[in-house]
Write a protein that holds these residues in place. Sequence first.
Motif, PDB file in Angstrom:
ATOM      1  N   ASP A   1      12.966 -33.748  15.002  1.00  0.00           N
ATOM      2  CA  ASP A   1      13.572 -34.633  14.015  1.00  0.00           C
ATOM      3  C   ASP A   1      12.665 -34.739  12.805  1.00  0.00           C
ATOM      4  N   LEU A   2      13.222 -35.228  11.699  1.00  0.00           N
ATOM      5  CA  LEU A   2      12.471 -35.565  10.503  1.00  0.00           C
ATOM      6  C   LEU A   2      12.534 -37.073  10.332  1.00  0.00           C
ATOM      7  N   SER A   3      11.403 -37.684  10.107  1.00  0.00           N
ATOM      8  CA  SER A   3      11.420 -39.106   9.814  1.00  0.00           C
ATOM      9  C   SER A   3      12.283 -39.356   8.588  1.00  0.00           C
TER      10      SER A   3
ATOM     11  N   TYR B   1       2.853 -33.681  11.208  1.00  0.00           N
ATOM     12  CA  TYR B   1       3.706 -33.730  12.397  1.00  0.00           C
ATOM     13  C   TYR B   1       3.025 -34.553  13.487  1.00  0.00           C
TER      14      TYR B   1
ATOM     15  N   ILE C   1      10.211 -27.220   5.955  1.00  0.00           N
ATOM     16  CA  ILE C   1      10.171 -27.727   7.322  1.00  0.00           C
ATOM     17  C   ILE C   1      11.226 -26.968   8.124  1.00  0.00           C
TER      18      ILE C   1
ATOM     19  N   VAL D   1       2.720 -30.588   5.573  1.00  0.00           N
ATOM     20  CA  VAL D   1       3.590 -31.521   6.301  1.00  0.00           C
ATOM     21  C   VAL D   1       2.849 -32.047   7.523  1.00  0.00           C
TER      22      VAL D   1
ATOM     23  N   GLU E   1       7.713 -34.305  15.638  1.00  0.00           N
ATOM     24  CA  GLU E   1       8.535 -34.856  14.575  1.00  0.00           C
ATOM     25  C   GLU E   1       7.736 -34.843  13.285  1.00  0.00           C
ATOM     26  N   ALA E   2       8.364 -34.509  12.170  1.00  0.00           N
ATOM     27  CA  ALA E   2       7.716 -34.534  10.859  1.00  0.00           C
ATOM     28  C   ALA E   2       7.784 -35.949  10.299  1.00  0.00           C
TER      29      ALA E   2
ATOM     30  N   VAL F   1      10.129 -38.966   5.498  1.00  0.00           N
ATOM     31  CA  VAL F   1       9.129 -37.909   5.528  1.00  0.00           C
ATOM     32  C   VAL F   1       8.705 -37.462   4.135  1.00  0.00           C
ATOM     33  N   CYS F   2       9.622 -37.357   3.209  1.00  0.00           N
ATOM     34  CA  CYS F   2       9.277 -36.941   1.846  1.00  0.00           C
ATOM     35  C   CYS F   2       9.664 -38.012   0.820  1.00  0.00           C
TER      36      CYS F   2
ATOM     37  N   VAL G   1      10.607 -28.704  16.332  1.00  0.00           N
ATOM     38  CA  VAL G   1      10.702 -29.898  15.487  1.00  0.00           C
ATOM     39  C   VAL G   1      11.993 -30.620  15.843  1.00  0.00           C
TER      40      VAL G   1
ATOM     41  N   CYS H   1       4.493 -35.836   4.063  1.00  0.00           N
ATOM     42  CA  CYS H   1       4.184 -34.584   3.384  1.00  0.00           C
ATOM     43  C   CYS H   1       3.136 -34.834   2.321  1.00  0.00           C
TER      44      CYS H   1
END
Length: 236
Positions: free
Chosen positions: A225-227, A184, A210, A182, A195-196, A230-231, A223, A199
């Motif tokens: 937030d997750l974009s 970041y 995550i 992942v 923030e991630a 992100v995946c 962490v 991946c």
Amino acid sequence: MTSIGSSAFFCSGLTSVTIPNSVTNIGSSAFEHCSCLTSVTIPNSVTAIGEEAFKGCSGLTSITIGNNVTSIGNRAFEECSSLTSVTIPNSVTSIGSSAFLGTKLISVIIGSGVLSIGNQAFGYDNNYDSKPVKVIWLTNTPPTNYSYAAGKVNYVANDLYTLLSNKKVYPFLSSMFTVDGVKYVPISPSERTCEAIDCMYDEAVETINIGNTVSYMGVTFSVNDLSPHVCEGKHQ
């Protein structure tokens, strides 16, 4: 051997290849239409990838480009339709026209040294639905013709990328790090938050984890937030 000559393995049945560290140049069409080739590692000795060098390698799922490559020729990886991600190293200064046209890439990282990008380099063409899902721009100054590598989502370090739509600015993008597949980006180094944003896309990896925190080089980050992307494109 210091060079792989033009059309050296054109249309051959190669399934794997080891390029020796003595090679500095991969000639035009050297591996063109080697459709059974699944992965390639280009060693750090190589400085130039010729035109159409890997064009039509439709089985190619993984490429690693060495850290001394300075130029990627026109149509070098055109129609490598199984590629899902690529990292352009910081050593590369030019990406040729149609270099990745028709690849349908999900994730692209543009290294900090890229100065110019050729027409339709990443499939920005109505005949191919191959615009990358996301592009991570490590260049502080936009390369010439940078819009030809535009992604559906673009992560940039500043507001200079005026021709890109759907972009998000990360001032500390150059400090991006990877843990367990992942990627970041630090948001506030002083507060140790991140923030991630992306991946890995290795088909052998079935699970992406995550958590609330991540440790990198002895530093623990929260962490935040997750974009939203992100995946995106990761096959579960």
